[in-house]
Design a protein around this motif. Structure first.
Motif, PDB file in Angstrom:
ATOM      1  N   SER A 106      32.062  28.159  27.291  1.00 44.39           N
ATOM      2  CA  SER A 106      31.587  29.182  28.221  1.00 44.39           C
ATOM      3  C   SER A 106      31.311  30.438  27.409  1.00 44.39           C
ATOM      4  N   ASN A 107      30.644  31.395  28.039  1.00 47.51           N
ATOM      5  CA  ASN A 107      30.447  32.681  27.355  1.00 47.51           C
ATOM      6  C   ASN A 107      31.536  33.681  27.710  1.00 47.51           C
ATOM      7  N   ILE A 108      32.472  33.309  28.560  1.00 46.94           N
ATOM      8  CA  ILE A 108      33.409  34.307  29.094  1.00 46.94           C
ATOM      9  C   ILE A 108      34.270  34.906  27.981  1.00 46.94           C
ATOM     10  N   CYS A 109      34.434  36.194  28.027  1.00 48.15           N
ATOM     11  CA  CYS A 109      35.147  36.937  26.979  1.00 48.15           C
ATOM     12  C   CYS A 109      36.182  37.791  27.710  1.00 48.15           C
ATOM     13  N   SER A 110      35.900  39.042  28.069  1.00 49.80           N
ATOM     14  CA  SER A 110      36.786  39.749  28.984  1.00 49.80           C
ATOM     15  C   SER A 110      36.838  38.955  30.278  1.00 49.80           C
ATOM     16  N   ASN A 111      38.051  38.777  30.806  1.00 50.71           N
ATOM     17  CA  ASN A 111      38.135  38.070  32.082  1.00 50.71           C
ATOM     18  C   ASN A 111      38.804  38.988  33.097  1.00 50.71           C
ATOM     19  N   GLN A 112      39.856  38.576  33.759  1.00 50.77           N
ATOM     20  CA  GLN A 112      40.461  39.418  34.784  1.00 50.77           C
ATOM     21  C   GLN A 112      41.973  39.517  34.521  1.00 50.77           C
ATOM     22  N   ALA A 113      42.319  39.881  33.296  1.00 53.37           N
ATOM     23  CA  ALA A 113      43.724  39.818  32.876  1.00 53.37           C
ATOM     24  C   ALA A 113      44.650  40.650  33.759  1.00 53.37           C
ATOM     25  N   LEU A 114      44.205  41.828  34.144  1.00 60.10           N
ATOM     26  CA  LEU A 114      45.104  42.677  34.929  1.00 60.10           C
ATOM     27  C   LEU A 114      45.326  42.070  36.320  1.00 60.10           C
ATOM     28  N   CYS A 115      44.325  41.380  36.809  1.00 56.60           N
ATOM     29  CA  CYS A 115      44.488  40.683  38.086  1.00 56.60           C
ATOM     30  C   CYS A 115      45.482  39.539  37.923  1.00 56.60           C
ATOM     31  N   ALA A 116      45.427  38.876  36.782  1.00 53.77           N
ATOM     32  CA  ALA A 116      46.397  37.807  36.524  1.00 53.77           C
ATOM     33  C   ALA A 116      47.800  38.396  36.441  1.00 53.77           C
ATOM     34  N   THR A 117      47.903  39.566  35.859  1.00 52.34           N
ATOM     35  CA  THR A 117      49.192  40.255  35.801  1.00 52.34           C
ATOM     36  C   THR A 117      49.687  40.540  37.215  1.00 52.34           C
ATOM     37  N   ARG A 118      48.783  41.035  38.045  1.00 56.16           N
ATOM     38  CA  ARG A 118      49.162  41.323  39.430  1.00 56.16           C
ATOM     39  C   ARG A 118      49.620  40.047  40.135  1.00 56.16           C
ATOM     40  N   ALA A 119      48.872  38.987  39.936  1.00 56.78           N
ATOM     41  CA  ALA A 119      49.232  37.723  40.577  1.00 56.78           C
ATOM     42  C   ALA A 119      50.589  37.242  40.070  1.00 56.78           C
ATOM     43  N   ALA A 120      50.836  37.433  38.784  1.00 53.66           N
ATOM     44  CA  ALA A 120      52.121  36.995  38.219  1.00 53.66           C
ATOM     45  C   ALA A 120      53.267  37.773  38.862  1.00 53.66           C
ATOM     46  N   VAL A 121      53.083  39.061  39.029  1.00 51.48           N
ATOM     47  CA  VAL A 121      54.147  39.862  39.658  1.00 51.48           C
ATOM     48  C   VAL A 121      54.298  39.454  41.116  1.00 51.48           C
ATOM     49  N   PHE A 122      53.180  39.294  41.792  1.00 55.64           N
ATOM     50  CA  PHE A 122      53.201  38.897  43.204  1.00 55.64           C
ATOM     51  C   PHE A 122      53.981  37.598  43.385  1.00 55.64           C
TER      52      PHE A 122
END
Ligand SMILES: Cc1ncc(COP(=O)(O)O)c(C=O)c1O
Ligand SMILES: Cc1ncc(COP(=O)(O)O)c(C=O)c1O
Lengths: 485, 447, 485, 447
Positions: free
Chosen positions: B325-341
């Protein structure tokens, strides 16, 4: 003493989670679910809120971040993220808004997007903008799909080649692939720019477009850009501007004036929105008028003094995001532009360039600078000579910087410079910081020649020492619960 | 107000060091005629002024409507701890964790995210995040089709989120992948007979199943779907809402090859559509085919357990035009939020969340049935369902005027033949008070 | 390597501040100020926002906090501060409200205060509550001024003595002094409670009141409290309850039922509002009906279904705060009570007491426990024997705990126990945390006997080592700019 | 929802270890008849429910009124960085920094706060904070009077914040201190002749001057006041608004012995009156007389510069009933906020803040004069001023209905003889738009 933190799973004790979503006995509802649809028990952490807080607080401290110190990570524009941006992006009027509310219920958001599009058009010299792409690579794919669609509409199905310099960022060829193109490389010349002769030899009628950053990934401005543009336009190929390096030229020159047809910007670089440890970002795409109809839908238009989500673009490539992109990121970039205004943006780029040249000037006697020119907002040095003489690599130098409290520069990129270290200071750093960084770099240089052994064992003051990448990849462990499956 | 700190004196020193006369000399590579162009932007603002401007815009939105709407974006309560942790500088002002030695915070958090996504989905491996649910599905399809090189058809039922379908079309444009839409049966589920009788079966590489589907319905024909996919060696891609998974059957009971979806319900605000976060989980054997970042466990030179971005040979910066894929920056902070949630709700909280959503949706359904709506489809649903009544569009409009958004009109969402059908959603935030307001408003508008 | 941080003043560079309050040229207004009122130039930092952020971020990391780890600081009730409290207290409807808006414009705040007063009355067994005092000591002064005024109104001007146990917290005698009283101490008996015989010998008609905590500062519940109360009431002396230790008995017993007339609570202890590194707190005061008229004004009343600021109290002691106290702190306590409800509060105290007894049980073989009784939410151990045998003091033990990642217990308090260490775990800690802490305490005990030298040099892993208190006090340096004056 | 994590199994283990049968055995010291009493409290709530309840209460307030009101609580913009930093767990969930080794964050921040308060006020030393401006003044008076043991009169002008006066009376009740009020002259300033002619001068220990005073006016008789205080060896206590100090004369030009005030304008929200933060700055010679915490610089055993709570021999936990004050917990987080506020604004920002406040107040004054109000006092003012007009109370009331609070009625604030006088305030947040709304509203209500 290394201050590592257990896994959340290792803190789990059965029955010890304190969070309640319901005060009533909600479990009875399960009886209404047919048995054959029901799941059995599953693994999941059970940790009280107090310990969850401590866990992530401690984890957070294992990160370096731009609010902690200097982050000269080339190509990434790690500038200060103003705190006002976080405040405005968390206003309830924005973050509690459902994306599918009728248009008269979201005029604030639409107006913000409309105005932001307008500002970006002005800054870029483009005629239309889509705010939908959510990262640089997302913008690239969007732009390349537009190129594809443009040629398709014109019936030029043979145009299947995208040319890009050998110094291009990895997302560029990967995006071209995702848009169904083949990649052809053009060599760089000895000034770090596109080799025009080589370009002429690779250009032909099958070429759909050209993809480049300017200043390029060496931090150098290609003064032949208008000539290059003409060469492509002759073949009805489109010019794509990768805006990752836009922090060099805000308010100084417009990509539209250089001859580009399509641009993406990384709002999470140039426009000061935080990078979040790897996103979310935003990668708006601007195009010249002949391509306006190809943008993803919806774009934001104005009709009867109302802002609307406009789906009417004739040749739209479709959608690249379920809704309208990373809206909350757009709020931050909008706020940033409003605060700085024209002069503020221009000065930001001027200082970014001044800072990069200042560091380069102070380091050039120690570290070899492959292209002896004024750089723009960043520059690349090569540790090739040092490596030959001392065995110390670019990686070792990067790791030594971590030990001194700096983030490392970008390493081994672009690929055309051996042992590359790419340094981008941004405009938000003080002269004191720049001087201290130069001092650290010089100390490291001296250490390479005086204490090479020590250099190999860096970093030492970081939460962990160097990691075993090979082990990670050979036997991937990416799921704690895996063993139990 | 800007963020560049040099004093006049600093600039003087630096300019001297560079032996230039002024900063513009550094821009001499730029065509003089194009240098320093006019840019028409509003006047600069102080922080206070900017705040006022933005508040004005925010207040122009009707974010306080009572909103019984899902359709890909859900009104779940975000625990305060999620904002508190993702608001820590260390998480939100860091870059992608390329330097593992100073990025263990993000790396371990993402590892935990991956593990919890695996635990929820029942799959073996997960990546670090995708842009959103739609692009995650589109990329999943590309992964799946790359597994079945000789096939070029992906089967996509009509009951899938229509916006996802649009994104799929954009992603596959230019690639050798064709979409064939699977019709739906009278229960709103995919027409299993269509599959059984499908002629070009040899060309089919993958089947997509959304579960619950766009109409909120749980797929009940799972056994037949599994049989179909196994018999024909087709990749089965599931699209799920992660908060259903504590209650509803998933892998490995269902033989998904890829399970993907939108994790917005796990701690992301609706935020006018973004940032959200896609996830992709799969079987271990497809691990090296995944797009995006993956965090793996390893050791440092002192033998400390630690985490690192791994399997990078799949990615664009190494593999370039051969990348997954070409994906580079993704949604890391959202993953962090989901992890805390997920961590703070924990097992019990996640179960309760599912229960309460199911409960609330049923309560809302009862109200609507009482007021004259009818259920479009019978079947087991999670927190969304479709109702119709003959002047639904009109009622919808009138309720809006009263500050209530009673779902979306399916007609507006590419379901042109579903006139007078509304897709409705309730969540744990649907309070009794709001139900009462709805009842009252319905009484008023239907007279 | 110690990670210390420069002073903000040392980061100042003339002309490098980036923050702007005004975009226009606001300076001209200075001409309207008469020259003789104008100030000349003054010293002040000039630091860009980026560096301000980094400065305070780095400073923050030099703090231990309850979100980082276990904080068994006796008498301080360092429980987890729920994050929801911070969220609700920052709602614009609360924090942008001017205190002098007309009463019909602040019904939300007034209702919150009214209901919170009601809840506290219930919990305390009191008849009226003032939310105005802003800390424990502020509550104490309020209560003592009430005692003074009560006797004054009755014409008992000779009642000038407040009795308190020798174990009392320092604020108690200091507050008595501020209210114009003299302090008389009563001895503790061998169960740690008030020595009744001694009490009888010090009590006389000049006594205005008695001030005590129960459980007292030893963490012990005085089972004679009702008898004690009777002794004072006979003399028309009032009983004051210092609520610092209320976390032991929420929902278990009401101070009003023990015989107390006046109580203050520390919301920043028992009711989970954060301590802020030393405030802001809140110290509401509850009184029995005969004292209701003496409370500070305004109190919150209800009239015609509206909440009002009621200034009508006849014998009010006046005001102890310019407005109505630390309102934002009240929001947090209100939210906490609403979330936990009756059972939650009761269970909190039960677990707090269980945890304390559990630790005491696990440590009692190593550390001497001066009073061999069931403790309440905290207990005191004495390092007297250890000190005699090894030279290691309570202070050394406390510092060794810092090195192991725990906050220290309260040291050298109460004064009646030699080498005291007071341990209060609170209810929000897990059994794992308690066990690990006990383990650490046992390791430290062993170290006292095996490696005393090492013990004296603790802590080592903290940002700094032990500080020179004497130097600080001998030649106080408390103002960076001082040298320039 | 509670915050106690033990599982049933944990409790069982612990109870066993303690050799008891149930937890209530631990409460056996409590009179059985009083144990486990009934408590009438509302039902417990989840986080989501609590949030909704609190939002409901917050929304019952009219916090969005246009508010031209100061009188001790000021509507200044709080830079986002202030919330961000004071919202870091490390600052807000720490206790008082008794353990210096693990509290350098708070200690250094408070040291910086003290230094900036000294720089602003021009005094030599400052303490770490007081509860609020009123109690800071009350305690300052006690400090001053303790210096002048033979005197028991403090002179307090009539133009001082009336709420501060009430707090002073409470604090000094029971102590040997008497208040004598100094009348004000026709300019709203203290009547200097009263001082000159005051009979009991030998009894006077201290004089308080608020500058700007409650009516917003700057004291112009400074030279005479200094002369008076020096000739009679009286302690001079100044009460100042810290944001005026970048522009207006202060110590050492004015010979204050103690300078105190409310630092709410330095980054505290109005928050219905608290938490705010008092400060006390004084001359070095009175350092050991100060109430409250003081942070001092020292070294650790390795010679690192560091900070510690110092001069504790003044304080209650050492000196008990001989302490300078009973204050223990103070307002440390507010001091942290003020430190960040002052740091980020910096010298230039602090000057601009003062300038803009002066400017805005003049603009507001012009509007009011144009609409028929008259200035009650001529004189130099900062951001507050008093106007009158014959039906001011009525206009005030009518404007409230239109969402504008045009200051406070002085009649309501203990100035019974100032009927139809309003105390008005403008700040940097008083926008042009709000001025226009005011003009329009005034036009409407005065017809
Ligand atoms: C030159 C260049 N192009 C493209 C990208 C991709 O941007 P993103 O990570 O936002 O997808 C980057 C990011 O590092 C880059 O430096
Ligand atoms: C027993 C006791 N009383 C009173 C106080 C004073 O409370 P505050 O610090 O809130 O003024 C404390 C605080 O430590 C205490 O422990």
């Amino acid at each position: 003493m290394k201050k590592l933190e257990k896994l959340i799973f290792e803190k789990s004790v059965q029955g010890s989670g304190t969070y309640r979503v319901s005060t009533s006995n909600s479990g009875a509802i399960i009886n209404e679910i047919p048995d054959n649809l029901k799941r059995q028990d599953f693994d999941f952490p059970e940790v009280p809120e107090n310990e969850v807080m401590r866990h992530f607080l401690k984890l957070s401290r294992l990160n370096f971040c731009v609010d902690e110190g200097f982050y000269p990570l080339g190509s990434c524009t790690m500038k200060y993220n103003p705190k006002i941006n976080e405040r405005v992006a968390s206003l309830e009027g924005f973050n509690e808004l459902h994306p599918l509310v009728p248009m008269d219920k979201c005029q604030g958001s639409l107006r913000l997007m409309y105005e932001l599009s307008d500002y970006l058009k002005e800054i870029l010299g483009m005629d239309s903008v889509s705010l939908q792409p959510v990262a640089g690579a997302s913008g690239e794919m969007t732009g390349l799909k537009i190129i594809r669609e443009y040629h398709k509409v014109k019936g030029n199905l043979h145009k299947k080649i995208i040319i890009m310099p050998d110094s291009a960022h990895g997302t560029n060829p990967a995006s071209a692939m995702m848009a169904g193109f083949e990649v052809r490389e053009v060599k760089s010349n000895d000034r770090g720019g596109v080799d025009i002769e080589n370009l002429k030899s690779v250009i032909d009628d099958n070429v759909a477009g050209f993809m480049v950053t300017n200043p390029n990934t060496l931090g150098l401005y290609d003064e032949n850009i208008e000539e290059i543009a003409a060469l492509f336009h002759e073949k009805d190929a489109l010019l794509y501007y990768d805006g990752a390096n836009f922090n060099a030229i805000m308010g100084k020159v417009k990509p539209g004036d250089m001859g580009f047809d399509i641009v993406h910007l990384n709002l999470h670089k140039t426009f000061a929105t935080p990078h979040g440890g790897g996103g979310p970002g935003a990668g708006p795409v601007g195009v010249k008028s002949k391509l306006s109809n190809f943008l993803p839908v919806p774009v934001i238009s104005k009709k009867d003094n109302k802002y609307i989500l406009d789906y009417s673009l004739q040749n739209s490539i479709g959608k690249v995001h379920a809704f309208y992109g990373n809206f909350a990121v757009l709020i931050k970039a909008y706020t940033y532009i409003r605060m700085l205004g024209k002069d503020g943006l221009r000065k930001s780029s001027e200082y970014a360039v001044l800072n990069a040249n200042y560091i380069m000037e102070r380091l050039k006697d120690k570290y070899s600078v492959p292209y002896k020119r004024t750089c723009m907002h960043e520059f690349v040095i090569s540790a090739k000579k040092i490596k030959k003489e001392t065995g110390i690599s670019a990686m070792d130098i990067a790791k030594a910087l971590l030990d001194k409290g700096y983030h490392a520069p970008t390493m081994y990129f672009p690929l055309i410079v051996e042992e590359a270290l790419m340094i981008e200071p941004t405009e938000t750093e003080t002269l004191t910081t720049l001087d201290e960084f130069c001092q650290a770099m010089i100390e490291i240089y001296n250490m390479c020649y005086n204490n090479a052994e020590e250099m190999h064992s860096m970093p030492k003051n970081t939460p962990i020492t160097r990691v075993d990448d090979v082990k990670a990849a050979r036997n991937p462990k990416i799921n704690y619960y895996k063993a139990k499956l | 107000m800007g963020f560049y700190p040099h004093s006049a004196d600093d600039v003087r020193k630096m300019v001297e060091k560079l032996r230039i006369n002024n900063v513009d000399e550094l821009f001499s590579s730029i065509n003089k005629k194009k240098l320093n162009p006019e840019i028409n932007l509003p006047e600069p603002l102080t922080e206070n002024e900017a705040f006022e401007e933005l508040k004005k815009l925010a207040n122009m939105n009707f974010s306080d409507m009572i909103c019984f709407t899902g359709a890909g974006s859900y009104d779940h309560y975000v625990p305060a701890i999620v904002d508190e942790i993702s608001g820590r500088s260390e998480f939100y002002t860091a870059y992608t964790p390329y330097q593992a030695e100073v990025s263990q915070g993000t790396l371990q958090t993402i590892y935990e995210f991956q593990s919890m996504i695996c635990a929820l989905t029942g799959m073996e491996v997960s990546n670090a995040s995708m842009y959103d649910g739609a692009s995650a599905l589109a990329e999943s399809i590309i992964v799946a089709m790359n597994q079945k090189k000789k096939s070029n058809i992906v089967l996509i039922p009509e009951n899938i989120n229509p916006d996802y379908v649009k994104v799929i079309y954009t992603y596959i444009a230019g690639l050798d992948i064709n979409v064939v839409r699977v019709p739906i049966n009278k229960n709103g589920l995919l027409d299993i007979n269509f599959l059984k009788n499908y002629q070009n079966i040899g060309q089919v590489g993958a089947l997509v199943v959304q579960n619950p589907n766009f109409f909120g319905l749980m797929e009940t024909q799972i056994d037949e779907i599994i049989k179909f996919k196994q018999e024909n060696s087709i990749m089965l891609i599931g699209v799920v809402n992660p908060i259903t998974l504590p209650v509803f059957k998933t892998a490995p009971d269902i033989d998904y090859d890829i399970l993907t979806g939108e994790a917005q319900p796990l701690g992301m605000y609706r935020s006018f559509g973004g940032p959200y976060i896609g996830f992709i989980a799969t079987k271990e054997k497809y691990l090296r085919k995944l797009p995006g970042r993956i965090v793996g466990m390893t050791d440092d030179t002192e033998g400390n357990r630690c985490f690192v971005l791994t399997l990078q040979a799949r990615e664009q910066h190494i593999r370039r035009d051969k990348a997954t894929s070409n994906i580079c920056s993704n949604q890391a902070l959202c993953a962090t939020r989901a992890a805390v949630f997920m961590s703070v709700l924990g097992k019990q909280g996640m179960k309760e969340l599912a229960f309460v959503n199911i409960q609330k949706a049923r309560e809302l359904m009862e109200i609507l049935l009482k007021k004259g709506f009818e259920l479009k489809y019978n079947g087991t649903f999670f927190n969304e369902f479709v109702v119709y009544c003959k002047n639904a569009a009109d009622i919808h409009e009138k309720l809006l005027k009263k500050g209530i958004m009673l779902g979306i009109k399916l007609e507006d969402s590419s379901f042109l033949n579903m006139k007078d059908c509304l897709l409705i959603c309730a969540t744990e935030k649907s309070s009794l008070k709001n139900f009462e307001k709805l009842e009252k408003a319905l009484d008023e508008v239907t007279i």
